[in-house]
Design a protein around this motif. Structure first.
Motif, PDB file in Angstrom:
ATOM      1  N   ASN A  80     -11.319  -4.941   9.986  1.00 39.34           N
ATOM      2  CA  ASN A  80     -11.382  -5.089  11.445  1.00 39.34           C
ATOM      3  C   ASN A  80     -11.488  -3.757  12.182  1.00 39.34           C
ATOM      4  O   ASN A  80     -11.439  -3.719  13.400  1.00 39.34           O
ATOM      5  N   HIS A  81     -11.634  -2.646  11.435  1.00 37.77           N
ATOM      6  CA  HIS A  81     -11.832  -1.309  12.000  1.00 37.77           C
ATOM      7  C   HIS A  81     -10.624  -0.788  12.778  1.00 37.77           C
ATOM      8  O   HIS A  81     -10.755   0.114  13.592  1.00 37.77           O
ATOM      9  N   ASN A  82      -9.453  -1.327  12.533  1.00 33.17           N
ATOM     10  CA  ASN A  82      -8.245  -0.759  13.124  1.00 33.17           C
ATOM     11  C   ASN A  82      -7.935   0.580  12.455  1.00 33.17           C
ATOM     12  O   ASN A  82      -8.265   0.805  11.293  1.00 33.17           O
ATOM     13  N   HIS A  83      -7.252   1.446  13.192  1.00 32.66           N
ATOM     14  CA  HIS A  83      -6.822   2.734  12.664  1.00 32.66           C
ATOM     15  C   HIS A  83      -5.305   2.705  12.486  1.00 32.66           C
ATOM     16  O   HIS A  83      -4.573   2.270  13.377  1.00 32.66           O
ATOM     17  N   PHE A 127     -10.718   7.821  -1.466  1.00 35.11           N
ATOM     18  CA  PHE A 127     -11.391   6.917  -0.539  1.00 35.11           C
ATOM     19  C   PHE A 127     -10.531   6.679   0.700  1.00 35.11           C
ATOM     20  O   PHE A 127      -9.344   6.386   0.599  1.00 35.11           O
ATOM     21  N   ASN A 128     -11.147   6.837   1.893  1.00 35.54           N
ATOM     22  CA  ASN A 128     -10.455   6.587   3.163  1.00 35.54           C
ATOM     23  C   ASN A 128      -9.279   7.537   3.364  1.00 35.54           C
ATOM     24  O   ASN A 128      -8.365   7.259   4.135  1.00 35.54           O
ATOM     25  N   GLY A 129      -9.301   8.675   2.645  1.00 41.38           N
ATOM     26  CA  GLY A 129      -8.220   9.646   2.776  1.00 41.38           C
ATOM     27  C   GLY A 129      -8.399  10.522   4.002  1.00 41.38           C
ATOM     28  O   GLY A 129      -9.464  10.576   4.624  1.00 41.38           O
ATOM     29  N   CYS A 130      -7.336  11.254   4.363  1.00 36.81           N
ATOM     30  CA  CYS A 130      -7.354  12.096   5.564  1.00 36.81           C
ATOM     31  C   CYS A 130      -6.810  13.484   5.237  1.00 36.81           C
ATOM     32  O   CYS A 130      -5.746  13.625   4.623  1.00 36.81           O
ATOM     33  N   LEU A 131      -7.563  14.492   5.644  1.00 36.33           N
ATOM     34  CA  LEU A 131      -7.159  15.893   5.485  1.00 36.33           C
ATOM     35  C   LEU A 131      -6.895  16.492   6.854  1.00 36.33           C
ATOM     36  O   LEU A 131      -7.746  16.399   7.749  1.00 36.33           O
TER      37      LEU A 131
END
Length: 419
Positions: A166-169, A280-284
């Motif tokens: 659903n593209h929620n963050h 995958f879908n990770g954040c730096l």
């Protein structure tokens, strides 16, 4: 009222001076500063002088007081704020005011508001932006360190991932995920480790890298017991000893990569390595602040596209981040004392700031009401023969695993000579 303060006049020009403070206006507050932690950002302000974005162009003629990681007590409250603040209230200060889009900030921009002072005046915008925060815990040094701690909280709270349905963050450290803190055994890295082990969301695996075995060993001794208590696998790696850093670090994640990475050093090579370690879908989050305005590093946009990686940067924390830091400290859930490696009086602040990059260790804590050279806590046993003050501090710090403490602070404030 007179104050003694360290003032910036220009590039690498800091002076400890005594001068008269004006009578506060009805929308101002007079405070007594007790402690101020020296930040690398203050060194950067001294290095750049008027060229710094937060320092006024006319600083040579109208100097400002430096220091923004501070704590103290309210002395006098202007009539406009009598219903919100009381004399004697212990406080910390969020310097990132962001008032009407202005870059002005305590410790950079004001002639009467900065942490390296015995007394200072809070301008109206501090209260308007709700940046004067009460502290109900013990230890002024903890309240002073809530500002750098809030920066780490802001960095971790800003980490995010998406829901592909659903593209929620979803914000913050991935609960039960895999996290790395790269270059993580410096003072801010230690704060990040502590928060990852203490905050609302915690990983299952936390990998911390550094190039200094001594710093790694100290961090291991400080945090492994806490990680074990929380059921978190905490691993320390000296990447300088690895022949294949990417492959070796990826193995620790089972080949999947990390969900969250904080990069604590401004190095292009380190950033490129860190980006390659994202799963995958990770954040730096590039947390370290470079001084080179053209600083850059290569990014693998193929992976950015197909692995949906996220790369962000944060600087500073919000008022809510600082409230969270203060709450954790009041509830004794943090180990913020691990950040402190040096203490000194106001007479040591100017030179310590100007030479900060050359002084090893963690946070340098200044007690503004006393005079004392900057000393490393690890040197106290050797200094104990020089004075009863050092002897007493050596005994207290030694009994506390070499760490600063509320007991050490109280002893210092009671026995050190006044400035």
């Amino acid at each position: 009222m007179k104050t003694k303060a360290v003032r910036l006049y220009g590039k690498m020009d800091l002076r400890l001076e005594e001068f008269e403070l004006p009578q506060i206006a009805e929308d101002e507050i007079l405070v007594r500063v007790v402690s101020d932690s020296i930040c690398m950002s203050s060194y950067k302000a001294a290095l750049l002088g008027a060229e710094h974005k937060r320092v006024p162009d006319d600083v040579a003629n109208n100097p400002i007081i430096i220091g923004h990681e501070l704590a103290g007590e309210v002395v006098e409250v202007g009539s406009q704020w009598k219903d919100r603040y009381q004399e004697g209230m212990r406080f910390s200060l969020q310097p990132a005011l962001n008032y009407q889009g202005s870059m002005k900030s305590p410790g950079y921009s004001y002639p009467y508001c900065g942490g390296d002072a015995t007394y200072m005046i809070l301008p109206r915008e501090v209260m308007i932006m709700d940046c004067l925060l009460p502290y109900r815990g013990e230890g002024f040094f903890k309240a002073a360190l809530s500002e750098p701690y809030s920066c780490v909280i802001g960095a971790c709270r800003s980490l995010f991932r998406t829901d592909r349905h659903n593209h929620n963050h979803y914000m913050g450290i991935r609960e039960g995920g895999k996290m790395a803190i790269i270059g993580g055994c410096g003072p801010m890295g230690l704060a990040a480790i502590d928060y990852a082990l203490s905050g609302e969301f915690r990983p299952n695996l936390l990998v911390v890298t550094d190039l200094d075995d001594r710093r790694i060993q100290r961090a291991r001794e400080l945090f492994e017991p806490k990680a074990a208590k929380q059921g978190i696998s905490l691993l320390f790696v000296n990447t300088g000893t690895l022949d294949t850093p990417k492959q070796d670090l990826m193995k620790l994640t089972g080949g999947d990569g990390f969900d969250d990475i904080l990069v604590m050093v401004p190095s292009a090579g380190v950033l490129e390595l860190s980006e390659s370690l994202l799963g995958f879908n990770g954040c730096l989050n590039f947390f370290a602040g470079p001084t080179d305005t053209s600083f850059s590093a290569r990014v693998n946009y193929y992976d950015i596209h197909y692995l949906e990686k996220h790369i962000i940067g944060t600087t500073g924390g919000t008022v809510d981040d600082m409230r969270e830091a203060l709450k954790l400290m009041e509830e004794d859930k943090t180990n913020v004392e691990v950040l402190v490696t040096h203490v000194g009086g106001l007479d040591a602040a100017a030179q310590a700031t100007l030479h900060l990059p050359e002084i090893p260790g963690g946070k340098k804590l200044i007690y503004t009401g006393i005079q004392m050279p900057l000393i490393a806590l690890e040197d106290l046993p050797d200094l104990s023969s020089q004075s009863d003050l050092y002897k007493g501090l050596a005994e207290i710090v030694g009994a506390n695993r070499g760490l600063w403490s509320v007991e050490a602070e109280n002893y210092l404030l009671k026995n050190a000579p006044a400035i």
